[in-house]
Design an enzyme around this catalytic site. Structure first.
Site, PDB file in Angstrom:
ATOM      1  N   THR A 151       0.814  -1.223   0.000  1.00 28.34           N
ATOM      2  CA  THR A 151       0.000   0.000   0.000  1.00 28.34           C
ATOM      3  C   THR A 151       0.843   1.267   0.000  1.00 28.34           C
ATOM      4  O   THR A 151       0.502   2.252  -0.661  1.00 28.34           O
ATOM      5  CB  THR A 151      -0.920   0.019   1.250  1.00 28.34           C
ATOM      6  OG1 THR A 151      -1.821  -1.072   1.140  1.00 28.34           O
ATOM      7  CG2 THR A 151      -1.709   1.307   1.354  1.00 28.34           C
ATOM      8  N   SER A 185       1.423  -7.508  -1.320  1.00 29.46           N
ATOM      9  CA  SER A 185       2.114  -8.557  -0.556  1.00 29.46           C
ATOM     10  C   SER A 185       1.277  -9.826  -0.419  1.00 29.46           C
ATOM     11  O   SER A 185       1.763 -10.837   0.064  1.00 29.46           O
ATOM     12  CB  SER A 185       2.570  -8.040   0.811  1.00 29.46           C
ATOM     13  OG  SER A 185       1.518  -8.031   1.734  1.00 29.46           O
ATOM     14  N   SER A 186       0.024  -9.776  -0.892  1.00 31.82           N
ATOM     15  CA  SER A 186      -0.758 -11.013  -0.968  1.00 31.82           C
ATOM     16  C   SER A 186      -0.112 -11.987  -1.943  1.00 31.82           C
ATOM     17  O   SER A 186      -0.397 -13.184  -1.908  1.00 31.82           O
ATOM     18  CB  SER A 186      -2.178 -10.718  -1.447  1.00 31.82           C
ATOM     19  OG  SER A 186      -2.692  -9.613  -0.776  1.00 31.82           O
ATOM     20  N   THR A 227       1.341  -4.680   4.132  1.00 34.43           N
ATOM     21  CA  THR A 227       1.116  -5.108   5.518  1.00 34.43           C
ATOM     22  C   THR A 227       0.544  -6.521   5.623  1.00 34.43           C
ATOM     23  O   THR A 227       0.693  -7.171   6.646  1.00 34.43           O
ATOM     24  CB  THR A 227       0.152  -4.138   6.246  1.00 34.43           C
ATOM     25  OG1 THR A 227      -1.102  -4.138   5.562  1.00 34.43           O
ATOM     26  CG2 THR A 227       0.708  -2.735   6.306  1.00 34.43           C
ATOM     27  N   ASP A 228      -0.125  -6.973   4.552  1.00 33.43           N
ATOM     28  CA  ASP A 228      -0.864  -8.239   4.672  1.00 33.43           C
ATOM     29  C   ASP A 228       0.015  -9.422   5.059  1.00 33.43           C
ATOM     30  O   ASP A 228      -0.395 -10.275   5.842  1.00 33.43           O
ATOM     31  CB  ASP A 228      -1.609  -8.550   3.362  1.00 33.43           C
ATOM     32  CG  ASP A 228      -2.794  -7.618   3.156  1.00 33.43           C
ATOM     33  OD1 ASP A 228      -3.235  -6.989   4.133  1.00 33.43           O
ATOM     34  OD2 ASP A 228      -3.282  -7.525   2.015  1.00 33.43           O
ATOM     35  N   THR A 277      -1.660 -21.752  19.411  1.00 32.01           N
ATOM     36  CA  THR A 277      -3.001 -21.295  19.800  1.00 32.01           C
ATOM     37  C   THR A 277      -3.589 -20.305  18.795  1.00 32.01           C
ATOM     38  O   THR A 277      -2.860 -19.539  18.165  1.00 32.01           O
ATOM     39  CB  THR A 277      -2.981 -20.644  21.204  1.00 32.01           C
ATOM     40  OG1 THR A 277      -4.295 -20.146  21.504  1.00 32.01           O
ATOM     41  CG2 THR A 277      -1.976 -19.515  21.323  1.00 32.01           C
ATOM     42  N   CYS A 281      -5.369 -17.953  19.814  1.00 32.66           N
ATOM     43  CA  CYS A 281      -5.393 -16.667  20.531  1.00 32.66           C
ATOM     44  C   CYS A 281      -4.205 -15.803  20.096  1.00 32.66           C
ATOM     45  O   CYS A 281      -3.147 -16.337  19.777  1.00 32.66           O
ATOM     46  CB  CYS A 281      -5.284 -16.882  22.031  1.00 32.66           C
ATOM     47  SG  CYS A 281      -6.590 -17.898  22.706  1.00 32.66           S
TER      48      CYS A 281
HETATM   49  N1  ASP Z   1      -2.780  -5.500   0.234  1.00 32.40           N
HETATM   50  C1  ASP Z   1      -1.745  -4.620   0.725  1.00 32.40           C
HETATM   51  C2  ASP Z   1      -0.445  -5.409   0.748  1.00 32.40           C
HETATM   52  O1  ASP Z   1      -0.248  -6.188   1.620  1.00 32.40           O
HETATM   53  C3  ASP Z   1      -2.094  -4.112   2.081  1.00 32.40           C
HETATM   54  C4  ASP Z   1      -1.103  -3.160   2.710  1.00 32.40           C
HETATM   55  O2  ASP Z   1       0.019  -2.952   2.290  1.00 32.40           O
HETATM   56  O3  ASP Z   1      -1.523  -2.519   3.718  1.00 32.40           O
HETATM   57  O4  ASP Z   1       0.347  -5.260  -0.148  1.00 32.40           O
END
Ligand code: ASP
Length: 350
Positions: free
Chosen positions: A15, A62-63, A93-94, A280, A282
């Protein structure tokens, strides 16, 4: 020779550098863009008294991250290691916690910071968290310049926190406070002052950096849930070439106690030689394999405890150990040993 610290920025997409593909429609689904675009909005780098050099990898959401990409990242770091005071990886972030964990295992003997960061809002948009995360990560990667202790490990910087990468969890899909690490103290806190928790950071290695270049992809991870069918579990354990499974259980490591379920587990461990690790569901806490009968039954069938490892840490560590070619017994033993700060040495394992 100049004394200016040099930081290598490895750009992988996410992102932080994304754009809507249709210029006249800012709400069109975001796609990764090149680092050239990102650089135009990173004027704040000029205000930092360090030299930054960009290294662009294939910019992805990053998916689409995968183990081969992790090995390529490790190679980039190894090949450039001596020229820089530290490395900043810009990443989506993913799957950031998976990447941080993978690099923590692939890179052995590091004595420099490798800081992974990204943002919830693209750097091109007003109100973004990209600039602060990016600038802070660069500061941690140039510790002498900013008078910060060297944090010689793979970490994640997000919002105001520096976290151990293989302990971190993505906790929000939208908030600035996107990550936390519930089973390990934060490494550093950033505000007007920078507080580094020196007692919890890893020691720098005195040996030369070494990178591992093999990860076993034939692994699987799944959640136990009420009503999960033993036939489903049998299908999973029958996946051709499968070597290891991370079982995400309830609470302190508990799972159904019915005979059919346990029989599938027993067969997978004893007949199929699968490494099965219990973690876990959790976000905080540890597996206590003997607290309940519902956990002890797994232990007695040969499932090993992943203690307080995150699911990401257990899965990627399994890829790493099996990729190193260890036999099953050694893999099981090492899964429970602290190799990169990913598991607490004193967490109950039996
Ligand atoms: N889909 C984005 C990624 O992981 C989400 C992000 O960067 O916040 O590339």
């Amino acid at each position: 020779m100049s004394n200016i610290e040099k930081v290598c920025i490895i750009y992988t997409g996410g992102t932080i550098g994304m754009l809507p593909p249709k210029k006249n429609n800012p709400l069109s689904p975001l796609v990764p863009a090149t680092s050239e675009n990102l650089k135009k909005f990173a004027h704040f780098l000029e205000k930092l008294p360090v030299e930054t050099v960009f290294y662009e990898m294939d910019p992805i959401d990053s998916s689409d991250m995968n183990p081969d990409y992790w090995i390529d990242m490790a190679r980039v770091i190894r090949n450039n290691y001596n020229q820089y005071s530290g490395f900043v990886i810009l990443h989506g972030t993913d799957t950031m916690t998976y990447t941080a964990t993978a690099l923590s295992f692939l890179l052995e003997n590091i004595d420099k910071p490798v800081v992974i960061t990204g943002s919830q809002i693209p750097i091109t948009k007003a109100g973004n968290d990209a600039a602060q995360n990016f600038a802070s990560a660069v500061m941690f990667a140039a510790p002498d310049t900013f008078n910060i202790p060297v944090i010689p490990e793979v970490s994640i910087f997000f919002n105001n926190k520096l976290l151990r990468g293989n302990r971190a969890k993505k906790i929000s899909s939208f908030g600035y406070a996107g990550f936390d690490s519930y089973n390990y103290p934060i490494l550093a806190d950033m505000g007007e002052d920078i507080f580094v928790n020196k007692t919890v950071i890893r020691k720098p290695s005195e040996k030369k950096i070494f990178i591992y270049q093999n990860l076993e992809k034939n692994v699987f991870s799944f959640d136990i849930f009420p009503g999960i069918a033993h036939q489903t579990i049998r299908h999973i354990f029958n996946i051709p070439n499968l070597k290891g499974v991370v079982l995400k259980t309830y609470g302190a490591g508990n799972a159904p106690t019915d005979h059919k379920f346990l029989k599938e587990i027993e067969t997978a461990v004893n007949k199929k030689n699968l490494v099965i690790v219990n973690v876990t569901q959790c976000i905080k806490g540890t597996v206590k394999p003997k607290r309940y009968d519902a956990g002890a039954k797994l232990l007695s069938r040969g499932v090993i405890s992943g203690a307080d490892m995150t699911q990401e840490a257990a899965l990627v560590k399994m890829m790493f150990l099996l990729g190193c070619g260890y036999d099953i017994d050694t893999t099981k033993k090492l899964m429970q040993k602290d190799l990169r700060g990913e598991i607490s040495a004193d967490a109950p394992k039996k």
